[in-house]
Design a protein around this motif. Structure first.
Motif, PDB file in Angstrom:
ATOM      1  N   LYS A  70       0.546   4.689  -0.827  1.00 37.71           N
ATOM      2  CA  LYS A  70       0.063   6.023  -0.406  1.00 37.71           C
ATOM      3  C   LYS A  70       1.035   7.164  -0.741  1.00 37.71           C
ATOM      4  O   LYS A  70       1.748   7.702   0.119  1.00 37.71           O
ATOM      5  CB  LYS A  70      -0.234   6.014   1.089  1.00 37.71           C
ATOM      6  CG  LYS A  70      -1.365   6.999   1.421  1.00 37.71           C
ATOM      7  CD  LYS A  70      -1.771   6.960   2.859  1.00 37.71           C
ATOM      8  CE  LYS A  70      -2.691   5.859   3.286  1.00 37.71           C
ATOM      9  NZ  LYS A  70      -4.078   5.987   2.809  1.00 37.71           N
ATOM     10  N   HIS A  72     -12.369  -1.049   7.426  1.00 40.10           N
ATOM     11  CA  HIS A  72     -12.906  -2.346   6.963  1.00 40.10           C
ATOM     12  C   HIS A  72     -12.288  -3.492   7.753  1.00 40.10           C
ATOM     13  O   HIS A  72     -11.231  -3.339   8.372  1.00 40.10           O
ATOM     14  CB  HIS A  72     -12.576  -2.555   5.473  1.00 40.10           C
ATOM     15  CG  HIS A  72     -11.107  -2.715   5.217  1.00 40.10           C
ATOM     16  ND1 HIS A  72     -10.234  -1.635   5.174  1.00 40.10           N
ATOM     17  CD2 HIS A  72     -10.335  -3.817   5.021  1.00 40.10           C
ATOM     18  CE1 HIS A  72      -9.007  -2.069   4.959  1.00 40.10           C
ATOM     19  NE2 HIS A  72      -9.027  -3.392   4.875  1.00 40.10           N
ATOM     20  N   TRP A 126      -2.589  -8.009  12.843  1.00 37.85           N
ATOM     21  CA  TRP A 126      -4.002  -7.948  13.229  1.00 37.85           C
ATOM     22  C   TRP A 126      -4.764  -9.164  12.756  1.00 37.85           C
ATOM     23  O   TRP A 126      -4.375  -9.850  11.808  1.00 37.85           O
ATOM     24  CB  TRP A 126      -4.663  -6.656  12.762  1.00 37.85           C
ATOM     25  CG  TRP A 126      -4.702  -6.394  11.280  1.00 37.85           C
ATOM     26  CD1 TRP A 126      -5.454  -7.037  10.348  1.00 37.85           C
ATOM     27  CD2 TRP A 126      -3.992  -5.366  10.563  1.00 37.85           C
ATOM     28  NE1 TRP A 126      -5.260  -6.487   9.107  1.00 37.85           N
ATOM     29  CE2 TRP A 126      -4.364  -5.461   9.209  1.00 37.85           C
ATOM     30  CE3 TRP A 126      -3.071  -4.372  10.942  1.00 37.85           C
ATOM     31  CZ2 TRP A 126      -3.855  -4.611   8.235  1.00 37.85           C
ATOM     32  CZ3 TRP A 126      -2.574  -3.531   9.959  1.00 37.85           C
ATOM     33  CH2 TRP A 126      -2.958  -3.657   8.638  1.00 37.85           C
ATOM     34  N   ASP A 137     -10.659  -7.140   6.944  1.00 35.49           N
ATOM     35  CA  ASP A 137     -10.120  -7.803   5.746  1.00 35.49           C
ATOM     36  C   ASP A 137     -11.019  -8.959   5.300  1.00 35.49           C
ATOM     37  O   ASP A 137     -11.325  -9.095   4.109  1.00 35.49           O
ATOM     38  CB  ASP A 137      -8.705  -8.324   6.016  1.00 35.49           C
ATOM     39  CG  ASP A 137      -7.694  -7.196   6.135  1.00 35.49           C
ATOM     40  OD1 ASP A 137      -7.905  -6.133   5.524  1.00 35.49           O
ATOM     41  OD2 ASP A 137      -6.694  -7.385   6.848  1.00 35.49           O
ATOM     42  N   PHE A 176       0.889  -1.169   0.000  1.00 40.78           N
ATOM     43  CA  PHE A 176       0.000   0.000   0.000  1.00 40.78           C
ATOM     44  C   PHE A 176       0.927   1.220   0.000  1.00 40.78           C
ATOM     45  O   PHE A 176       1.568   1.493   1.008  1.00 40.78           O
ATOM     46  CB  PHE A 176      -0.884   0.017   1.245  1.00 40.78           C
ATOM     47  CG  PHE A 176      -2.014  -0.976   1.206  1.00 40.78           C
ATOM     48  CD1 PHE A 176      -3.277  -0.593   0.775  1.00 40.78           C
ATOM     49  CD2 PHE A 176      -1.822  -2.289   1.589  1.00 40.78           C
ATOM     50  CE1 PHE A 176      -4.326  -1.504   0.743  1.00 40.78           C
ATOM     51  CE2 PHE A 176      -2.865  -3.210   1.565  1.00 40.78           C
ATOM     52  CZ  PHE A 176      -4.131  -2.810   1.135  1.00 40.78           C
ATOM     53  N   TRP A 192       1.477  -6.017   8.870  1.00 40.32           N
ATOM     54  CA  TRP A 192       1.638  -4.819   8.042  1.00 40.32           C
ATOM     55  C   TRP A 192       2.949  -4.141   8.453  1.00 40.32           C
ATOM     56  O   TRP A 192       3.113  -3.748   9.603  1.00 40.32           O
ATOM     57  CB  TRP A 192       0.448  -3.883   8.256  1.00 40.32           C
ATOM     58  CG  TRP A 192       0.315  -2.728   7.319  1.00 40.32           C
ATOM     59  CD1 TRP A 192      -0.467  -2.669   6.199  1.00 40.32           C
ATOM     60  CD2 TRP A 192       0.940  -1.432   7.438  1.00 40.32           C
ATOM     61  NE1 TRP A 192      -0.357  -1.431   5.604  1.00 40.32           N
ATOM     62  CE2 TRP A 192       0.495  -0.657   6.345  1.00 40.32           C
ATOM     63  CE3 TRP A 192       1.829  -0.871   8.349  1.00 40.32           C
ATOM     64  CZ2 TRP A 192       0.912   0.656   6.140  1.00 40.32           C
ATOM     65  CZ3 TRP A 192       2.254   0.443   8.139  1.00 40.32           C
ATOM     66  CH2 TRP A 192       1.786   1.191   7.051  1.00 40.32           C
ATOM     67  N   SER A 213      -6.929   3.823   6.762  1.00 43.93           N
ATOM     68  CA  SER A 213      -5.938   4.895   6.779  1.00 43.93           C
ATOM     69  C   SER A 213      -6.548   6.108   6.083  1.00 43.93           C
ATOM     70  O   SER A 213      -7.536   5.987   5.359  1.00 43.93           O
ATOM     71  CB  SER A 213      -4.644   4.446   6.086  1.00 43.93           C
ATOM     72  OG  SER A 213      -4.911   4.107   4.730  1.00 43.93           O
ATOM     73  N   VAL A 262      -7.934   4.655   2.825  1.00 47.55           N
ATOM     74  CA  VAL A 262      -8.451   3.279   2.784  1.00 47.55           C
ATOM     75  C   VAL A 262      -9.538   3.252   3.844  1.00 47.55           C
ATOM     76  O   VAL A 262      -9.251   3.416   5.037  1.00 47.55           O
ATOM     77  CB  VAL A 262      -7.353   2.245   3.095  1.00 47.55           C
ATOM     78  CG1 VAL A 262      -7.956   0.842   3.177  1.00 47.55           C
ATOM     79  CG2 VAL A 262      -6.252   2.282   2.035  1.00 47.55           C
ATOM     80  N   HIS A 309      -9.793  -1.730  10.376  1.00 41.90           N
ATOM     81  CA  HIS A 309      -8.660  -0.806  10.242  1.00 41.90           C
ATOM     82  C   HIS A 309      -8.791  -0.012   8.949  1.00 41.90           C
ATOM     83  O   HIS A 309      -9.595  -0.363   8.079  1.00 41.90           O
ATOM     84  CB  HIS A 309      -7.336  -1.592  10.262  1.00 41.90           C
ATOM     85  CG  HIS A 309      -7.263  -2.588   9.146  1.00 41.90           C
ATOM     86  ND1 HIS A 309      -7.882  -3.825   9.226  1.00 41.90           N
ATOM     87  CD2 HIS A 309      -6.726  -2.519   7.912  1.00 41.90           C
ATOM     88  CE1 HIS A 309      -7.686  -4.476   8.092  1.00 41.90           C
ATOM     89  NE2 HIS A 309      -6.995  -3.704   7.265  1.00 41.90           N
ATOM     90  N   ARG A 339       4.027   7.637   1.987  1.00 40.78           N
ATOM     91  CA  ARG A 339       3.883   6.700   3.116  1.00 40.78           C
ATOM     92  C   ARG A 339       3.803   5.303   2.529  1.00 40.78           C
ATOM     93  O   ARG A 339       2.874   4.967   1.828  1.00 40.78           O
ATOM     94  CB  ARG A 339       2.620   7.022   3.917  1.00 40.78           C
ATOM     95  CG  ARG A 339       2.513   6.258   5.241  1.00 40.78           C
ATOM     96  CD  ARG A 339       1.213   5.491   5.384  1.00 40.78           C
ATOM     97  NE  ARG A 339       1.058   4.470   4.356  1.00 40.78           N
ATOM     98  CZ  ARG A 339       0.026   3.631   4.269  1.00 40.78           C
ATOM     99  NH1 ARG A 339      -0.942   3.686   5.141  1.00 40.78           N
ATOM    100  NH2 ARG A 339      -0.041   2.728   3.305  1.00 40.78           N
ATOM    101  N   VAL A 368       1.984  -5.506   3.294  1.00 39.95           N
ATOM    102  CA  VAL A 368       1.237  -6.420   4.160  1.00 39.95           C
ATOM    103  C   VAL A 368       1.366  -7.855   3.654  1.00 39.95           C
ATOM    104  O   VAL A 368       1.371  -8.100   2.443  1.00 39.95           O
ATOM    105  CB  VAL A 368      -0.244  -5.980   4.262  1.00 39.95           C
ATOM    106  CG1 VAL A 368      -1.001  -6.190   2.956  1.00 39.95           C
ATOM    107  CG2 VAL A 368      -0.949  -6.676   5.409  1.00 39.95           C
ATOM    108  N   LEU A 378      -2.135   4.969   9.741  1.00 46.24           N
ATOM    109  CA  LEU A 378      -2.827   3.674   9.774  1.00 46.24           C
ATOM    110  C   LEU A 378      -3.531   3.633  11.125  1.00 46.24           C
ATOM    111  O   LEU A 378      -2.934   3.986  12.140  1.00 46.24           O
ATOM    112  CB  LEU A 378      -1.809   2.529   9.686  1.00 46.24           C
ATOM    113  CG  LEU A 378      -2.388   1.114   9.682  1.00 46.24           C
ATOM    114  CD1 LEU A 378      -3.016   0.787   8.321  1.00 46.24           C
ATOM    115  CD2 LEU A 378      -1.299   0.079   9.987  1.00 46.24           C
TER     116      LEU A 378
HETATM  117  O1  LIG Z   1      -1.886   0.539   4.069  1.00 43.55           O
HETATM  118  C1  LIG Z   1      -3.012   1.006   4.229  1.00 43.55           C
HETATM  119  O2  LIG Z   1      -3.218   2.201   4.169  1.00 43.55           O
HETATM  120  C2  LIG Z   1      -4.165   0.096   4.521  1.00 43.55           C
HETATM  121  C3  LIG Z   1      -3.769  -1.329   4.678  1.00 43.55           C
HETATM  122  C4  LIG Z   1      -4.922  -2.272   4.700  1.00 43.55           C
HETATM  123  O3  LIG Z   1      -6.059  -1.882   4.711  1.00 43.55           O
HETATM  124  C5  LIG Z   1      -4.670  -3.701   4.704  1.00 43.55           C
HETATM  125  O4  LIG Z   1      -3.518  -4.139   4.682  1.00 43.55           O
HETATM  126  O5  LIG Z   1      -5.665  -4.469   4.742  1.00 43.55           O
END
Ligand SMILES: O=C(O)CCC(=O)C(=O)O
Length: 250
Positions: free
Chosen positions: A110, A121, A200, A123, A108, A138, A208, A118, A206, A217, A221, A151
Motif C-alpha cells: 500500500k 472479503h 484472523w 480469505d 501488502f 498479518w 483496507s 482491498v 476484512h 503503509r 501476512v 486495516l
Molecule cells: O494488507 C491489506 O491491506 C489487506 C490484507 C488482506 O486482505 C489479507 O491479508 O488477506
C-alpha cells in the motif's frame, strides 16, 4: 509463546498480537520491501502486483508495488527464522497441531498516495483450495491506521462460514462483500504500531482503504493450514517442521 485469549478469538474471529515482531526483524522486513519497491525489476517468482504507473514512469508516474507473494519460498533463509522468532509457529502448533504448514506468505505494500483499497472479503472465499483450520497472521511493518489506508474487519463475520462474494464495480482484483448488504457488523479499524500483528480466521471478513497519505503503509501476512487433513491440497506448502529446522541467520 504469544499471549492469546482463544475464547475471544473464537468469538470475534480475530485477535490482536501487540509487539509480535522484534524491532530488528520489523526493520529488516521494511528494508527488504522498500528495496523491491525501488528496483526496476522484481523476479517473476514473487508474482508482483502494481498499484500505479508503468515500468518507465511514462504513464501515471513510476509504478509502485502493491503485493508480493511466495516470500518464504523465494527466500527461506531470511523469512523462516524471522517467522519462527515471531512466535507464529507456536500459535500454529497450538491452533492446528504439528501437521500445520504455511500455505501463503505475502506482503501488502500500500504505497503512499497511490495505494488502492482491498475490498472486504473472506480469505477462504478467494482461495482455490479449502484450507482446513486456516488462520492468518498479518504483521504491521509501519504504523497502520485509517489515515494511511489502515486495516479493518467485521467482528463475528467468520461465525457462519462462507458468504457468497460478488464482483464489485471498479474493483479489479477479486470479488468482495459489503458489510451492510451482507448483514455483517460494522468493521472495526485496527490501529497498529510497527511490529504489532492481528490474527484472523479464514472466514473473517476484512479489508483496507486507499492510502491517500504521504507515507507507505506496509503489511505482511502469513497463512497456516492443517496439512495433515486428508482433504488438504495446496499449490505451496511449507511444513512447520521444516520451518523450525531452518538455520538461524546472524
Ligand atoms: O494488507 C491489506 O491491506 C489487506 C490484507 C488482506 O486482505 C489479507 O491479508 O488477506
Amino acid at each position: 509463546m504469544p499471549d492469546i485469549d482463544y475464547d475471544s478469538y473464537a468469538r470475534d474471529g480475530h485477535h490482536l498480537l501487540p509487539g509480535l515482531l522484534a524491532d530488528k526483524d520489523q526493520r529488516r522486513a521494511v528494508e527488504f520491501f522498500d528495496a523491491f519497491d525501488a528496483a526496476d525489476e522484481v523476479p517473476d517468482s514473487y508474482e508482483a502486483e502494481y498499484d500505479k504507473g508503468d515500468a518507465d514512469g511514462t504513464e501515471g508516474g513510476p509504478r509502485r508495488l502493491r503485493k508480493l507473494r511466495r516470500l518464504l519460498w523465494n527466500d527461506p533463509e531470511l523469512w523462516g527464522p524471522l517467522l519462527v522468532r515471531s512466535g507464529v509457529t507456536d500459535i500454529a502448533r497450538r491452533l492446528i497441531g504439528d501437521g500445520a504448514a504455511v500455505v501463503f506468505h505475502a506482503a501488502f505494500l500500500k504505497p503512499a498516495r497511490v495505494g488502492t483499497e482491498v475490498t472486504l472479503h473472506q480469505d477462504q472465499a478467494l482461495w482455490t483450495y479449502q484450507y482446513p483450520k486456516a488462520f492468518s497472521v498479518w504483521f504491521a511493518l509501519t504504523p497502520v491506521s485509517p489515515a494511511n489506508g489502515g486495516l479493518f474487519g467485521s467482528p463475528g463475520s467468520h461465525a457462519g462460514g462462507h458468504i457468497p462474494h460478488r464482483e464489485r464495480p471498479h474493483y479489479r482484483w477479486h470479488p468482495g462483500l459489503d458489510a451492510a448488504e451482507d448483514g455483517l457488523r460494522e468493521p472495526v479499524q485496527f490501529e497498529l504500531d510497527p511490529g504489532d500483528a492481528v490474527m484472523w480466521d479464514r472466514y473473517f471478513a476484512h479489508g483496507s482503504a486507499a492510502n491517500t497519505s504521504p507515507h507507505d503503509r506496509r503489511g505482511m501476512v502469513v497463512v497456516f493450514a492443517d496439512a495433515s487433513d486428508p482433504e488438504f491440497r495446496a499449490k505451496d506448502s511449507f511444513p512447520l517442521a521444516d520451518l523450525q529446522d531452518l538455520r538461524e541467520t546472524p
